[in-house]
Design a protein around this motif. Structure first.
Motif, PDB file in Angstrom:
ATOM      1  N   ARG A   1      43.120  35.856 -23.350  1.00 18.20           N
ATOM      2  CA  ARG A   1      43.586  36.405 -22.071  1.00 18.20           C
ATOM      3  C   ARG A   1      42.591  36.056 -20.961  1.00 18.20           C
ATOM      4  O   ARG A   1      42.986  35.707 -19.844  1.00 18.20           O
ATOM      5  CB  ARG A   1      43.735  37.928 -22.171  1.00 18.20           C
ATOM      6  CG  ARG A   1      44.965  38.345 -22.956  1.00 18.20           C
ATOM      7  CD  ARG A   1      45.379  39.771 -22.604  1.00 18.20           C
ATOM      8  NE  ARG A   1      46.386  40.222 -23.555  1.00 18.20           N
ATOM      9  CZ  ARG A   1      46.126  40.981 -24.608  1.00 18.20           C
ATOM     10  NH1 ARG A   1      44.909  41.415 -24.839  1.00 18.20           N
ATOM     11  NH2 ARG A   1      47.088  41.331 -25.433  1.00 18.20           N
ATOM     12  N   ASP A   2      41.305  36.166 -21.292  1.00 19.54           N
ATOM     13  CA  ASP A   2      40.280  35.800 -20.302  1.00 19.54           C
ATOM     14  C   ASP A   2      40.427  34.338 -19.887  1.00 19.54           C
ATOM     15  O   ASP A   2      40.315  33.993 -18.706  1.00 19.54           O
ATOM     16  CB  ASP A   2      38.879  36.031 -20.884  1.00 19.54           C
ATOM     17  CG  ASP A   2      38.617  37.505 -21.152  1.00 19.54           C
ATOM     18  OD1 ASP A   2      39.358  38.336 -20.584  1.00 19.54           O
ATOM     19  OD2 ASP A   2      37.696  37.813 -21.926  1.00 19.54           O
ATOM     20  N   MET A   3      40.674  33.489 -20.888  1.00 20.74           N
ATOM     21  CA  MET A   3      40.804  32.063 -20.585  1.00 20.74           C
ATOM     22  C   MET A   3      42.058  31.790 -19.750  1.00 20.74           C
ATOM     23  O   MET A   3      42.041  30.949 -18.843  1.00 20.74           O
ATOM     24  CB  MET A   3      40.850  31.267 -21.902  1.00 20.74           C
ATOM     25  CG  MET A   3      40.841  29.760 -21.733  1.00 20.74           C
ATOM     26  SD  MET A   3      39.521  29.125 -20.660  1.00 20.74           S
ATOM     27  CE  MET A   3      38.088  29.413 -21.690  1.00 20.74           C
ATOM     28  N   LEU A   4      43.120  32.538 -20.055  1.00 23.18           N
ATOM     29  CA  LEU A   4      44.338  32.377 -19.251  1.00 23.18           C
ATOM     30  C   LEU A   4      44.072  32.785 -17.805  1.00 23.18           C
ATOM     31  O   LEU A   4      44.579  32.161 -16.865  1.00 23.18           O
ATOM     32  CB  LEU A   4      45.473  33.227 -19.838  1.00 23.18           C
ATOM     33  CG  LEU A   4      46.205  32.622 -21.035  1.00 23.18           C
ATOM     34  CD1 LEU A   4      47.157  33.649 -21.650  1.00 23.18           C
ATOM     35  CD2 LEU A   4      47.002  31.377 -20.623  1.00 23.18           C
ATOM     36  N   ALA A   5      43.268  33.825 -17.629  1.00 24.64           N
ATOM     37  CA  ALA A   5      42.923  34.246 -16.262  1.00 24.64           C
ATOM     38  C   ALA A   5      42.167  33.129 -15.541  1.00 24.64           C
ATOM     39  O   ALA A   5      42.369  32.891 -14.343  1.00 24.64           O
ATOM     40  CB  ALA A   5      42.089  35.518 -16.319  1.00 24.64           C
ATOM     41  N   ARG A   6      41.327  32.418 -16.289  1.00 23.29           N
ATOM     42  CA  ARG A   6      40.548  31.336 -15.661  1.00 23.29           C
ATOM     43  C   ARG A   6      41.440  30.171 -15.225  1.00 23.29           C
ATOM     44  O   ARG A   6      41.093  29.441 -14.294  1.00 23.29           O
ATOM     45  CB  ARG A   6      39.480  30.817 -16.636  1.00 23.29           C
ATOM     46  CG  ARG A   6      38.309  31.784 -16.791  1.00 23.29           C
ATOM     47  CD  ARG A   6      37.224  31.189 -17.643  1.00 23.29           C
ATOM     48  NE  ARG A   6      36.669  29.982 -17.064  1.00 23.29           N
ATOM     49  CZ  ARG A   6      35.870  29.139 -17.710  1.00 23.29           C
ATOM     50  NH1 ARG A   6      35.547  29.380 -18.953  1.00 23.29           N
ATOM     51  NH2 ARG A   6      35.405  28.064 -17.114  1.00 23.29           N
ATOM     52  N   VAL A   7      42.549  29.975 -15.912  1.00 24.55           N
ATOM     53  CA  VAL A   7      43.461  28.897 -15.486  1.00 24.55           C
ATOM     54  C   VAL A   7      44.565  29.445 -14.583  1.00 24.55           C
ATOM     55  O   VAL A   7      45.578  28.771 -14.350  1.00 24.55           O
ATOM     56  CB  VAL A   7      44.065  28.127 -16.692  1.00 24.55           C
ATOM     57  CG1 VAL A   7      42.979  27.469 -17.516  1.00 24.55           C
ATOM     58  CG2 VAL A   7      44.926  29.039 -17.553  1.00 24.55           C
TER      59      VAL A   7
ATOM     60  N   LYS B   1      47.729  19.432  -9.342  1.00 27.30           N
ATOM     61  CA  LYS B   1      47.121  20.775  -9.457  1.00 27.30           C
ATOM     62  C   LYS B   1      46.520  20.982 -10.849  1.00 27.30           C
ATOM     63  O   LYS B   1      45.438  21.549 -10.998  1.00 27.30           O
ATOM     64  CB  LYS B   1      48.185  21.852  -9.203  1.00 27.30           C
ATOM     65  CG  LYS B   1      48.520  22.016  -7.734  1.00 27.30           C
ATOM     66  CD  LYS B   1      49.574  23.094  -7.579  1.00 27.30           C
ATOM     67  CE  LYS B   1      49.934  23.253  -6.100  1.00 27.30           C
ATOM     68  NZ  LYS B   1      51.119  24.101  -5.929  1.00 27.30           N
ATOM     69  N   VAL B   2      47.258  20.508 -11.863  1.00 25.72           N
ATOM     70  CA  VAL B   2      46.767  20.668 -13.237  1.00 25.72           C
ATOM     71  C   VAL B   2      45.456  19.906 -13.407  1.00 25.72           C
ATOM     72  O   VAL B   2      44.488  20.407 -14.009  1.00 25.72           O
ATOM     73  CB  VAL B   2      47.833  20.175 -14.252  1.00 25.72           C
ATOM     74  CG1 VAL B   2      47.216  19.939 -15.626  1.00 25.72           C
ATOM     75  CG2 VAL B   2      48.962  21.185 -14.357  1.00 25.72           C
ATOM     76  N   MET B   3      45.390  18.691 -12.830  1.00 25.70           N
ATOM     77  CA  MET B   3      44.156  17.899 -12.957  1.00 25.70           C
ATOM     78  C   MET B   3      43.001  18.562 -12.214  1.00 25.70           C
ATOM     79  O   MET B   3      41.863  18.573 -12.706  1.00 25.70           O
ATOM     80  CB  MET B   3      44.376  16.481 -12.426  1.00 25.70           C
ATOM     81  CG  MET B   3      45.131  15.578 -13.372  1.00 25.70           C
ATOM     82  SD  MET B   3      44.432  15.513 -15.033  1.00 25.70           S
ATOM     83  CE  MET B   3      42.804  14.883 -14.680  1.00 25.70           C
ATOM     84  N   GLU B   4      43.293  19.104 -11.039  1.00 26.63           N
ATOM     85  CA  GLU B   4      42.236  19.794 -10.284  1.00 26.63           C
ATOM     86  C   GLU B   4      41.690  20.970 -11.102  1.00 26.63           C
ATOM     87  O   GLU B   4      40.478  21.166 -11.223  1.00 26.63           O
ATOM     88  CB  GLU B   4      42.796  20.328  -8.954  1.00 26.63           C
ATOM     89  CG  GLU B   4      42.889  19.273  -7.873  1.00 26.63           C
ATOM     90  CD  GLU B   4      43.564  19.825  -6.606  1.00 26.63           C
ATOM     91  OE1 GLU B   4      44.106  20.949  -6.648  1.00 26.63           O
ATOM     92  OE2 GLU B   4      43.559  19.105  -5.598  1.00 26.63           O
ATOM     93  N   MET B   5      42.612  21.686 -11.662  1.00 25.66           N
ATOM     94  CA  MET B   5      42.222  22.839 -12.470  1.00 25.66           C
ATOM     95  C   MET B   5      41.466  22.404 -13.725  1.00 25.66           C
ATOM     96  O   MET B   5      40.424  22.974 -14.082  1.00 25.66           O
ATOM     97  CB  MET B   5      43.492  23.622 -12.845  1.00 25.66           C
ATOM     98  CG  MET B   5      43.267  24.969 -13.461  1.00 25.66           C
ATOM     99  SD  MET B   5      43.018  24.847 -15.197  1.00 25.66           S
ATOM    100  CE  MET B   5      44.557  24.093 -15.667  1.00 25.66           C
ATOM    101  N   LEU B   6      41.986  21.356 -14.375  1.00 24.57           N
ATOM    102  CA  LEU B   6      41.344  20.860 -15.602  1.00 24.57           C
ATOM    103  C   LEU B   6      39.905  20.451 -15.322  1.00 24.57           C
ATOM    104  O   LEU B   6      38.981  20.812 -16.046  1.00 24.57           O
ATOM    105  CB  LEU B   6      42.138  19.666 -16.156  1.00 24.57           C
ATOM    106  CG  LEU B   6      41.620  19.017 -17.439  1.00 24.57           C
ATOM    107  CD1 LEU B   6      41.637  20.015 -18.597  1.00 24.57           C
ATOM    108  CD2 LEU B   6      42.458  17.808 -17.815  1.00 24.57           C
ATOM    109  N   LYS B   7      39.742  19.702 -14.239  1.00 31.63           N
ATOM    110  CA  LYS B   7      38.396  19.206 -13.935  1.00 31.63           C
ATOM    111  C   LYS B   7      37.449  20.358 -13.560  1.00 31.63           C
ATOM    112  O   LYS B   7      36.289  20.387 -13.971  1.00 31.63           O
ATOM    113  CB  LYS B   7      38.460  18.180 -12.802  1.00 31.63           C
ATOM    114  CG  LYS B   7      37.147  17.406 -12.665  1.00 31.63           C
ATOM    115  CD  LYS B   7      37.279  16.116 -11.920  1.00 31.63           C
ATOM    116  CE  LYS B   7      35.931  15.366 -11.933  1.00 31.63           C
ATOM    117  NZ  LYS B   7      35.992  14.110 -11.237  1.00 31.63           N
ATOM    118  N   SER B   8      37.977  21.326 -12.803  1.00 32.80           N
ATOM    119  CA  SER B   8      37.092  22.413 -12.365  1.00 32.80           C
ATOM    120  C   SER B   8      36.750  23.365 -13.501  1.00 32.80           C
ATOM    121  O   SER B   8      35.638  23.862 -13.596  1.00 32.80           O
ATOM    122  CB  SER B   8      37.753  23.183 -11.227  1.00 32.80           C
ATOM    123  OG  SER B   8      38.929  23.815 -11.699  1.00 32.80           O
TER     124      SER B   8
END
Lengths: 384, 261
Positions: free
Chosen positions: B143-149, B199-206
């Motif tokens: 759940r924490d990881m889902l919050a981060r994405v 957006k997915v790539m931005e999120m993935l990289k960050s």
């Protein structure tokens, strides 16, 4: 990962219910057919079961089962009584006699003639009246199912009035008065059972030189029954069996010389094969549909052991549910037909056998799936 | 970032900036035998540094997918060496290989490969469960990881209740939840529209990129090249060049109409 396995299983409702349906059907058919078979086979030696008091049955050596009566001379009773280790020995008449009903029809009855003095061999349960009433003139005791059905008075509108105490029957042109109603194990041919005394039974029976069907023997305390049987056989030239041996002899005859085991065996095998086919095919399809997911799990680090455990859990769950439902339905069937002609007996051993059969179906079904998952190349997850 | 394109000859020359996450030397892989024999990799030399996002690009059939399968230890190579953080899969038993893969590598698949009957949180928790974590703790961490994405409010949603972009974010969370040191992504944006992919790539990289973690992304999607630290251009089972300038990558080698290699 166990919960993941279960969620994967129940998530695909159609296949989940398909697998359970297959296993339920297999379990139901195997249990129900086997229970009818066991019930039917038990009826073949029902009279032996009901006569619990004697330890040994003595008969003509050519007798193959309980209804295969080959009469003995009355003097054989005295010879048996002279054998060492015999506490008591009493005669038993067993034969099929025709009863004439009030509407003019004839009904074949299974007549048991008990020792006049002791009435040993009487019915296990009296529903009405007393066994001692057999000492009254022309007295007979009839079984409750026969009394309510085949021996019942049929009215003009077709309804049946069970025969009661005080009613009369005509057994082989002899008057017989009903003095009691008893409950006995059903016979293989479902004929009414009529108890009377030995001397009266021999009067009812057609004139023959020999009328003694069996000699019922009680062993002295501490005497080995098998040894006593051997002594009686040596001393009289007759066949002597313990109750269990006589049941086995009767049961073995029906198993060997009738088509009953084959017919039921085919139905049971069919249930097994169809169940395996439905459950196996659906379970395999379920695995194939999830192969990509299994591949992903494998890529993510799930070992073969983990994946096999998941499949095993899925198989155990559907197997348990399918088995439970099948056995439950079979039990409901047995309960619903308990007062009918249908024979149905489900001993605990039968539950174990059908559990083993369902387990085997699950093992066979899951083995194919397990093989597929073990040989699965996780690299498939990268193939479109 | 410097804009240079070099012919790829000496991989060790590129490892000075960070530790080597993945080091491949002379890796070959052939499928089939006899007339049906297909050589997918013809002596691959490639290093991926810790802390960098490397993209593998090239036309279909050039060996990209085979290469990441070998790197991730889900496909055995025929010859050469390939180490992930210094450990070579070919020198491990099957059990060690599976365990090391489970602990060290995170996967993002083209088709997401989320289990449809599990919630987003349960899907994300899978790598932790595989590595032996207790269910309660695993789901909490998921759940924490889902919050981060950015999907903290969708933890209880089934994949079918999520959009393509959201599903891929769940897949990314799943790839990151057990804190692996290498993330392998196979066409992560091919099933997404341009904006969502971006957006997915931005999120993935960050979210994913750290100094001690490497990302390898196989892609045809030239629109996401800008996210790469370096791009390895492949063709016919070879690495032709490694570039740190995404604009220098020839468009002809990355036909967007192609979907898989």
């Amino acid at each position: 990962m166990n919960l993941v396995a279960l969620k994967m299983l129940v998530g695909d409702r159609a296949k989940y219910f398909g697998i359970i349906m297959g296993l339920t059907f297999a379990s139901l058919l195997i249990t129900q057919q086997a229970a009818i078979f066991v019930g039917l086979m038990t009826r073949t030696f029902g009279a032996i079961t009901d006569l619990g008091l004697p330890d040994v049955w003595v008969m003509d050596p050519k007798v193959q089962f309980i209804d295969d009566v080959k009469p003995l001379q009355d003097t054989q009773l005295l010879r048996v009584r002279g054998i060492s280790g015999v506490q008591w020995a009493v005669p038993l008449y067993k034969g099929l006699l025709k009863a004439r009903l009030s509407n003019g029809n004839f009904q074949t009855c299974n007549v048991l003639g008990l020792d006049d003095a002791t009435l040993i061999g009487g019915p296990p349960t009296m529903v009405q009246g007393s066994l001692a009433d057999l000492r009254k003139s022309d007295a007979v005791i009839v079984d409750d199912i026969g009394a309510a059905d085949k021996l019942a008075h049929v009215r003009a509108d077709g309804t049946r009035d069970p025969i009661r105490i005080g009613d009369t029957l005509e057994l082989n042109d002899h008057r017989a008065v009903v003095v009691g109603v008893c409950h006995v194990s059903r016979t293989f041919q479902s004929q009414p059972v009529v108890f009377t005394t030995y001397s009266r039974a021999t009067l009812f029976a057609p004139r023959e030189r020999k009328l003694l069907s069996f000699v019922l023997v009680k062993a002295r305390p501490g005497v080995n029954k098998a040894e006593l049987c051997a002594r009686i056989a040596r001393g009289t030239g007759l066949a002597a069996y313990t109750s269990d041996q006589f049941k086995d002899l009767t049961y073995g005859y029906f198993m060997k010389y009738t088509g009953i085991p084959i017919n039921f065996g085919i139905a049971i095998a069919l249930g097994f094969i169809v169940g395996t086919a439905i459950a196996g095919q659906t379970f395999y399809n379920f695995t194939l549909d999830n192969l990509r997911h299994f591949g992903a799990l494998k890529a993510m680090g799930a070992g073969n052991g983990t994946l096999l455990r998941m499949i095993l859990i899925q198989a155990v769950v559907v197997g348990s549910i399918g088995y439970g439902l099948g056995v439950g339905l079979a039990s409901a069937f047995g309960f619903a037909t308990r007062n009918t002609e249908l024979s149905f007996l489900m001993p605990w051993q039968l539950l174990l056998i059908s559990a083993a059969a369902v387990t085997l179906i699950c093992v066979l079904s899951s083995l194919i799936s397990m093989r597929k998952v073990i040989t699965l190349e996780p690299a498939i997850v990268f193939k479109g | 970032m410097t804009s240079t394109t070099i012919e790829y000859q000496n991989p060790t020359a590129h490892t000075s900036a960070g530790g080597v996450a993945v080091g491949c030397r002379g890796v070959t892989k052939t499928y089939g035998s006899g007339d049906a024999e297909v050589t997918a990799l013809r002596g691959i030399d490639l290093d991926v540094r810790a802390g960098e996002l490397m993209m593998l690009v090239g036309p279909s059939g050039c060996g990209k997918t085979t290469l990441i399968s070998v790197i991730a230890g889900i496909l055995d190579r025929d010859a050469g060496e390939c180490a992930v953080f210094g450990r070579d899969f070919s020198r491990m038993s099957q059990r060690e290989k599976t365990r090391y893969r489970g602990e060290t590598i995170g996967f993002v698949f083209q088709a997401f490969n989320l289990l449809p009957t599990l919630t987003a949180a349960e899907n994300v928790a899978i790598p932790l469960l595989i590595n032996g974590a207790a269910r309660g703790g695993a789901v909490g961490k998921a759940r924490d990881m889902l919050a981060r994405v950015g999907l903290g409010d969708r933890a209880h949603s089934l994949p079918s209740q999520l959009s393509g972009g959201q599903q891929q974010r769940v897949a990314i969370a799943r790839a990151l939840v057990h804190d692996p040191r290498l993330i392998v992504c196979d066409e992560p944006t091919s099933a997404l529209d341009h904006e969502t992919g971006h957006k997915v790539m931005e999120m993935l990289k960050s979210v994913a990129l750290k100094h001690d973690r490497a990302l390898i992304i196989v892609t045809h999607d030239a629109r996401i090249f800008e996210f790469a630290d370096r791009i390895a251009r492949m063709d016919d089972g070879r690495v032709l060049s490694v570039s740190d300038d995404h604009r220098a990558t020839p468009a002809a080698s990355t036909d967007e109409s192609e979907t898989k290699s």
